[in-house]
Design a protein around this motif. Structure first.
Motif, PDB file in Angstrom:
ATOM      1  N   MET A   1     -36.539  14.044 -13.402  1.00  0.00           N
ATOM      2  CA  MET A   1     -36.776  14.109 -14.657  1.00  0.00           C
ATOM      3  C   MET A   1     -37.830  14.517 -15.551  1.00  0.00           C
ATOM      4  SD  MET A   1     -36.809  10.164 -16.657  1.00  0.00           S
ATOM      5  CE  MET A   1     -35.457   9.698 -15.667  1.00  0.00           C
ATOM      6  N   PRO A  24     -28.836  18.271 -16.660  1.00  0.00           N
ATOM      7  CA  PRO A  24     -28.180  17.314 -17.338  1.00  0.00           C
ATOM      8  C   PRO A  24     -28.903  16.582 -18.516  1.00  0.00           C
ATOM      9  CG  PRO A  24     -27.885  17.252 -14.960  1.00  0.00           C
ATOM     10  CD  PRO A  24     -29.018  18.356 -15.129  1.00  0.00           C
ATOM     11  N   ALA A  25     -28.458  16.240 -19.217  1.00  0.00           N
ATOM     12  CA  ALA A  25     -28.988  15.558 -20.399  1.00  0.00           C
ATOM     13  C   ALA A  25     -29.627  14.256 -20.047  1.00  0.00           C
ATOM     14  CB  ALA A  25     -27.934  14.923 -21.684  1.00  0.00           C
ATOM     15  N   SER A  26     -29.029  13.507 -19.098  1.00  0.00           N
ATOM     16  CA  SER A  26     -29.697  12.283 -18.751  1.00  0.00           C
ATOM     17  C   SER A  26     -30.747  12.370 -17.966  1.00  0.00           C
ATOM     18  CB  SER A  26     -28.451  11.621 -17.504  1.00  0.00           C
ATOM     19  OG  SER A  26     -28.368  12.378 -16.513  1.00  0.00           O
ATOM     20  N   GLN A  27     -31.212  13.716 -17.587  1.00  0.00           N
ATOM     21  CA  GLN A  27     -32.395  13.658 -16.734  1.00  0.00           C
ATOM     22  C   GLN A  27     -33.488  14.349 -17.694  1.00  0.00           C
ATOM     23  OE1 GLN A  27     -31.911  16.173 -13.349  1.00  0.00           O
ATOM     24  NE2 GLN A  27     -30.105  15.215 -12.699  1.00  0.00           N
ATOM     25  N   VAL A  29     -35.822  13.703 -21.096  1.00  0.00           N
ATOM     26  CA  VAL A  29     -36.489  12.445 -22.147  1.00  0.00           C
ATOM     27  C   VAL A  29     -37.041  13.153 -23.166  1.00  0.00           C
ATOM     28  CG1 VAL A  29     -37.989  10.783 -22.303  1.00  0.00           C
ATOM     29  CG2 VAL A  29     -36.897  10.989 -20.205  1.00  0.00           C
ATOM     30  N   ALA A  42     -30.041  11.890 -28.721  1.00  0.00           N
ATOM     31  CA  ALA A  42     -29.507  10.718 -28.072  1.00  0.00           C
ATOM     32  C   ALA A  42     -27.984  10.871 -27.959  1.00  0.00           C
ATOM     33  CB  ALA A  42     -29.949   9.352 -28.972  1.00  0.00           C
ATOM     34  N   GLY A  45     -26.668  12.684 -25.134  1.00  0.00           N
ATOM     35  CA  GLY A  45     -26.893  11.923 -23.818  1.00  0.00           C
ATOM     36  C   GLY A  45     -28.401  12.052 -23.411  1.00  0.00           C
ATOM     37  N   VAL A  46     -29.255  12.655 -24.267  1.00  0.00           N
ATOM     38  CA  VAL A  46     -30.601  12.706 -23.878  1.00  0.00           C
ATOM     39  C   VAL A  46     -31.238  11.358 -24.169  1.00  0.00           C
ATOM     40  CG1 VAL A  46     -32.968  13.814 -24.610  1.00  0.00           C
ATOM     41  CG2 VAL A  46     -30.911  15.333 -24.732  1.00  0.00           C
ATOM     42  N   GLN A  47     -32.042  11.113 -22.920  1.00  0.00           N
ATOM     43  CA  GLN A  47     -33.103   9.774 -23.270  1.00  0.00           C
ATOM     44  C   GLN A  47     -34.047  10.108 -24.054  1.00  0.00           C
ATOM     45  OE1 GLN A  47     -34.290   7.627 -19.540  1.00  0.00           O
ATOM     46  NE2 GLN A  47     -33.433   9.556 -18.322  1.00  0.00           N
TER      47      GLN A  47
END
Length: 285
Positions: A1, A24-27, A29, A42, A45-47
């Motif tokens: 991350m 990946p957007a999920s990785q 922050v 957000a 998919g970005v945290q």
């Protein structure tokens, strides 16, 4: 991350946009003081996590699970050392594998008044034991192109940099450098990058380029540091901004913004953005 601090700022947004091309957007922050300002990230998919340099308690939750952190230097000149220390301490608690810090070109020897807080932050990093890489960013083209409308209105670009050569690059180039380091397969800890544009210029040459592209006369008017500061105050700029800009120009006259090693273009794998292209973009509005 990968955590990007100051992610709602101009550099932070560019870094995230470029990271999204390969990560990946999920990785990713986006650590920000005001989460509502990055609702668009957000949605991709970005945290998004709340992180305030001046509220250390927010940093532990922001950095939870982080492998790498990009510490984009605070914009609050005079408060940076304490704010950066809070980030470094939180990164140590999070046991991150790498903290990348956006410092300033030739920080240890720079004549820029701005450099002192960067020197202190670099020292704090060295003492912290946190694996770190220094991204010593030079000037941005945008520092000058942002004022082109005023230059055209006055027919002049005012400054006190004399014939000092300035190795600036586009903000997006520095973002690309940060992404290259954050996504590198080899260990970046301990690396120091002096990052600057490929083609140095003087402010007189900058004014000439604006004049040619705009088709209107713009002349570089070189003032003493004191007179330039006074002119900026007369134009309505806050005292600390006038002091910062006049000091930076005076340091540029002594070579503080010059570098010809081309580490930036090598790191990003392409030439840096020409000044002419950034001027063209600014003129296009």
């Amino acid at each position: 991350m990968i955590v990007i601090t100051g992610a709602s700022g101009q550099l932070g947004r560019l870094v995230i946009a470029q990271l999204l091309q390969t990560v990946p957007a999920s990785q990713i922050v986006a650590a920000v003081r005001s989460p509502e300002k990055v609702a668009d990230l957000a949605a991709k998919g970005v945290q998004v996590r709340h992180a305030d340099y001046s509220q250390p308690a927010t940093l532990d939750s922001a950095f939870a699970g982080a492998e790498k952190i990009l510490l984009i230097s605070s914009s609050e000149v005079g408060q940076r050392v304490a704010q950066h220390q809070a980030v470094i301490d939180a990164a140590r608690r999070a046991a991150v594998k790498l903290l990348a810090y956006t410092s300033v070109l030739h920080a240890p020897t720079s004549a820029l008044g701005l450099a002192e807080e960067h020197r202190q932050t670099e020292a704090a990093l060295a003492q912290s034991g946190v694996p770190a890489v220094l991204l010593r960013n030079g000037w941005y083209h945008e520092n000058y192109t942002a004022g082109i409308a005023g230059d055209l209105a006055h027919g002049a670009h005012f400054g006190s940099a004399g014939e000092g050569r300035i190795s600036s690059a586009a903000r997006a180039d520095y973002a690309a450098a940060a992404v290259a380091v954050l996504t590198a397969q080899d260990d970046q800890a301990g690396s120091v990058y002096e990052l600057a544009g490929d083609s140095p210029y003087t402010l007189r040459e900058f004014a000439d380029q604006v004049s040619r592209q705009a088709g209107k006369p713009v002349v570089y008017t070189d003032l003493s540091q004191a007179d330039y500061r006074a002119a900026l105050l007369q134009a309505g700029l806050p005292e600390f901004v006038a002091e910062l800009l006049s000091d930076s120009d005076a340091a540029a006259a002594k070579g503080a913004l010059f570098d010809d090693a081309r580490q930036l273009s090598r790191l990003i794998g392409r030439p840096t953005t020409p000044l002419s292209a950034s001027i063209e973009q600014a003129l296009a509005g």
